[in-house]
Design a protein around this motif. Sequence first.
Motif, PDB file in Angstrom:
ATOM      1  N   ILE A 233       0.843  -1.203   0.000  1.00  0.00           N
ATOM      2  CA  ILE A 233       0.000   0.000   0.000  1.00  0.00           C
ATOM      3  C   ILE A 233       0.878   1.252   0.000  1.00  0.00           C
ATOM      4  CG2 ILE A 233      -1.712   1.318   1.307  1.00  0.00           C
ATOM      5  CD1 ILE A 233      -2.791  -1.243  -0.090  1.00  0.00           C
TER       6      ILE A 233
ATOM      7  N   ARG B 116       1.082   4.075  -3.127  1.00  0.00           N
ATOM      8  CA  ARG B 116       0.843   5.513  -2.955  1.00  0.00           C
ATOM      9  C   ARG B 116       2.024   6.356  -3.406  1.00  0.00           C
ATOM     10  NH1 ARG B 116      -3.015   5.033   2.254  1.00  0.00           N
ATOM     11  NH2 ARG B 116      -4.809   4.364   1.028  1.00  0.00           N
TER      12      ARG B 116
ATOM     13  N   SER C 213      -9.129   0.420  -4.677  1.00  0.00           N
ATOM     14  CA  SER C 213      -8.219   1.502  -5.043  1.00  0.00           C
ATOM     15  C   SER C 213      -8.059   1.532  -6.556  1.00  0.00           C
ATOM     16  CB  SER C 213      -6.860   1.259  -4.376  1.00  0.00           C
ATOM     17  OG  SER C 213      -5.808   1.882  -5.058  1.00  0.00           O
ATOM     18  N   LYS C 214      -7.688   2.647  -7.085  1.00  0.00           N
ATOM     19  CA  LYS C 214      -7.408   2.785  -8.519  1.00  0.00           C
ATOM     20  C   LYS C 214      -5.920   2.584  -8.821  1.00  0.00           C
ATOM     21  CE  LYS C 214     -11.643   3.760  -9.446  1.00  0.00           C
ATOM     22  NZ  LYS C 214     -12.454   2.607  -9.736  1.00  0.00           N
TER      23      LYS C 214
END
Length: 174
Positions: free
Chosen positions: A74, A78, A98-99
Amino acid sequence: MSSTSNEVAILNAVQSGIGSHPTVISAARGMSHFGEHALGWIALAGIGAAVDKDRRREWAGVAVGAVGAHAASIVIKRVVRRPRPNDPSVAINVSTPSKLSFPSSHATSTTAAAVLMGRLTGLPLPALLVPPMLLSRVVLGVHYPTDVLAGSALGAASAAAVLAAEKKFGDRPR
């Protein structure tokens, strides 16, 4: 041809081959739900800890490895911010929280859990569990091939970190 174009071509080939069968898509969706946020692996680690009391600490390590790998993925997602496949030729066969695509969190947590559970059970779990999970993410159209390969590498590194910690701290009194 760009690397993304090459990866879309691979996605198309997988989806038009094995990924064109409804049973395969259904199985891939099931795997997706099992692996979401590493929850399936956490549950298996909990069952292992409940059943195998003598190795409870090692089963906890499976959960820590899967969750740690997921968390690392994750953070990297990001930072990298690579969008998921968004080509009209690619069928998206499952929703995602999430995209962001790189690395695949499913591949990451599955590899970590498979390595750590394989060590406990003596079974070749990485060879049995990792390839189908990686392929499922491509079948579902939610990851590029490099997403799942990078995720698997990160999961292996996460498992290695757990094993190193267990080696360093494992002989302490319980």
